[in-house]
Design a protein around this motif. Structure first.
Motif, PDB file in Angstrom:
ATOM      1  N   GLU A 137       0.828  -1.201   0.000  1.00 56.35           N
ATOM      2  CA  GLU A 137       0.000   0.000   0.000  1.00 56.35           C
ATOM      3  C   GLU A 137       0.865   1.255   0.000  1.00 56.35           C
ATOM      4  OE1 GLU A 137      -2.624  -0.210   3.300  1.00 56.35           O
ATOM      5  OE2 GLU A 137      -3.723  -1.931   2.537  1.00 56.35           O
ATOM      6  N   TRP A 138       0.380   2.280  -0.701  1.00 59.02           N
ATOM      7  CA  TRP A 138       1.089   3.563  -0.755  1.00 59.02           C
ATOM      8  C   TRP A 138       0.495   4.494   0.299  1.00 59.02           C
ATOM      9  CZ3 TRP A 138       5.419   3.948  -3.576  1.00 59.02           C
ATOM     10  CH2 TRP A 138       5.635   2.983  -4.567  1.00 59.02           C
ATOM     11  N   THR A 139       0.767   4.168   1.549  1.00 61.01           N
ATOM     12  CA  THR A 139       0.248   4.974   2.655  1.00 61.01           C
ATOM     13  C   THR A 139       1.377   5.273   3.637  1.00 61.01           C
ATOM     14  OG1 THR A 139      -0.304   3.039   4.006  1.00 61.01           O
ATOM     15  CG2 THR A 139      -2.008   3.847   2.490  1.00 61.01           C
ATOM     16  N   TYR A 140       1.174   6.281   4.489  1.00 59.08           N
ATOM     17  CA  TYR A 140       2.159   6.583   5.528  1.00 59.08           C
ATOM     18  C   TYR A 140       2.295   5.412   6.499  1.00 59.08           C
ATOM     19  CZ  TYR A 140       2.585  11.465   4.099  1.00 59.08           C
ATOM     20  OH  TYR A 140       2.857  12.607   3.400  1.00 59.08           O
ATOM     21  N   ALA A 185       2.043   2.188   5.831  1.00 60.70           N
ATOM     22  CA  ALA A 185       2.916   1.186   5.232  1.00 60.70           C
ATOM     23  C   ALA A 185       4.376   1.617   5.312  1.00 60.70           C
ATOM     24  CB  ALA A 185       2.502   0.948   3.783  1.00 60.70           C
ATOM     25  N   MET A 186       4.636   2.907   5.098  1.00 60.68           N
ATOM     26  CA  MET A 186       6.002   3.422   5.162  1.00 60.68           C
ATOM     27  C   MET A 186       6.574   3.281   6.573  1.00 60.68           C
ATOM     28  SD  MET A 186       7.450   7.197   4.114  1.00 60.68           S
ATOM     29  CE  MET A 186       6.605   8.021   5.485  1.00 60.68           C
ATOM     30  N   VAL A 187       5.746   3.567   7.589  1.00 55.26           N
ATOM     31  CA  VAL A 187       6.206   3.430   8.976  1.00 55.26           C
ATOM     32  C   VAL A 187       6.590   1.990   9.269  1.00 55.26           C
ATOM     33  CG1 VAL A 187       5.434   3.496  11.379  1.00 55.26           C
ATOM     34  CG2 VAL A 187       4.935   5.421   9.867  1.00 55.26           C
ATOM     35  N   TYR A 188       5.757   1.037   8.817  1.00 52.95           N
ATOM     36  CA  TYR A 188       6.063  -0.375   9.052  1.00 52.95           C
ATOM     37  C   TYR A 188       7.309  -0.810   8.285  1.00 52.95           C
ATOM     38  CZ  TYR A 188       2.080  -1.777  11.884  1.00 52.95           C
ATOM     39  OH  TYR A 188       1.204  -1.938  12.920  1.00 52.95           O
ATOM     40  N   ASP A 189       7.565  -0.195   7.130  1.00 55.65           N
ATOM     41  CA  ASP A 189       8.749  -0.534   6.345  1.00 55.65           C
ATOM     42  C   ASP A 189      10.032  -0.038   6.996  1.00 55.65           C
ATOM     43  OD1 ASP A 189       7.353  -1.818   4.387  1.00 55.65           O
ATOM     44  OD2 ASP A 189       7.388  -0.165   2.946  1.00 55.65           O
ATOM     45  N   ILE A 227       3.223  -0.558  17.995  1.00 51.78           N
ATOM     46  CA  ILE A 227       4.022   0.331  18.838  1.00 51.78           C
ATOM     47  C   ILE A 227       5.426   0.415  18.262  1.00 51.78           C
ATOM     48  CG2 ILE A 227       4.991   0.732  21.136  1.00 51.78           C
ATOM     49  CD1 ILE A 227       2.636  -0.829  22.281  1.00 51.78           C
ATOM     50  N   ILE A 228       5.934   1.640  18.099  1.00 52.39           N
ATOM     51  CA  ILE A 228       7.303   1.827  17.631  1.00 52.39           C
ATOM     52  C   ILE A 228       8.255   1.590  18.789  1.00 52.39           C
ATOM     53  CG2 ILE A 228       8.950   3.455  16.635  1.00 52.39           C
ATOM     54  CD1 ILE A 228       6.603   4.866  15.298  1.00 52.39           C
TER      55      ILE A 228
END
Length: 282
Positions: free
Chosen positions: A263-266, A268-272, A280-281
């Motif tokens: 997915e092109w979402t924020y 998805a980027m955070v999980y990447d 939780i980060i």
């Protein structure tokens, strides 16, 4: 599921049930009104997925303890929110085997408790006189976000669809029973009684991988188990008298592409890019 938009507030509903139907109902003068909350691994994940620590502290809980760890006695009322698994019930009983860990006890089971477990509690000469509450709250699923929850069965693919699904029938049936019972607790939280529909599996054919027969019956069996448990809860007044939503039971074959789409979402980027665990980060 239903058309009332309730699923949009899944996390809020879980929070309200924990705070109002469980912690908010415990009124105990022992310990000056302060309480200790004891949870096992699964119920800890349930609570953590929907509540902040400040939410819990606002209900008069001063200490949160892990059922599976050794604990010191405290002069506070104890609220146990635990699964009705044999291991958790045994740990509860072990807390009151000789001397009580807490002077007053309120037990809330996350799902339907077996008569055998109730009998064991009744036979505990130390626990029974201190027991103020024994209740099934029917809350046993983990919230992912406002519209998504999971039943926490990481081995379901292997046990229900793998080659061992036919050889280990007890494991197969046990996994489906657990999934069905947790789905019904979600229905109880949403206060919906479902019309259940499922996609029939493909009949086994020569040359299919081992476990084809179990896979072909998977959705049908799960639909039957959910229906049976929902009817029991409905008769007890825990669900509406009439169908109020539709529950669709599908297997991954209905959409095999979704797991490999990025997915092109924020989000998805955070999980990447970041070390995320349980939303939780770290």
């Amino acid at each position: 599921m239903g058309d009332k938009g309730v699923i949009e507030t899944c996390r809020r509903l879980v929070r309200e049930r924990v705070l109002k139907e469980m912690l908010g109902t415990v009124v105990d003068s022992v310990g000056g009104g302060w309480k200790v909350l004891v949870m096992d691994a699964l119920t800890t994940r349930i609570v953590s997925s929907a509540l902040r620590m400040s939410d819990i502290l606002d209900t008069g809980v001063s200490v949160v303890e892990d059922l599976d760890k050794a604990r010191e006695p405290l002069p506070l009322a104890a609220v146990y929110y635990i699964t009705p698994s044999p291991a958790s019930v045994q740990r509860l009983l072990a807390d009151f085997a000789d001397k009580p860990l807490y002077p007053s006890v309120h037990v809330f089971f996350s799902n339907r408790v077996t008569p055998d477990a109730v009998e064991k509690i009744k036979r505990s000469k130390v626990l029974l006189p201190l027991l103020k509450t024994l209740k099934e709250v029917n809350l046993e699923f983990v919230v992912v976000d406002g519209r998504t929850f999971v039943t926490e069965h990481p081995h379901a693919m292997i046990r229900c669809m793998g080659e061992r699904s036919e050889g280990a029938r007890q494991e197969f049936e046990g996994e489906l029973d657990s999934i069905a019972s947790r789905l019904v607790t979600a229905l109880a939280t949403l206060h919906d009684y479902p019309a259940i529909r499922y996609k029939a599996g493909k009949p086994p054919e020569p040359g299919d991988a081992p476990g084809a027969n179990a896979r072909s019956l998977l959705t049908q069996k799960l639909a039957q188990k959910v229906s049976e448990r929902a009817m029991v809860l409905q008769r007890a007044g825990g669900l509406p008298a009439r169908e109020s939503c539709e529950l669709l039971i599908l297997d991954r074959s209905v959409d095999p592409v979704a797991p490999i789409i990025h997915e092109w979402t924020y989000e998805a980027m955070v999980y990447d890019l970041l070390p995320v665990e349980d939303n939780i980060i770290r």
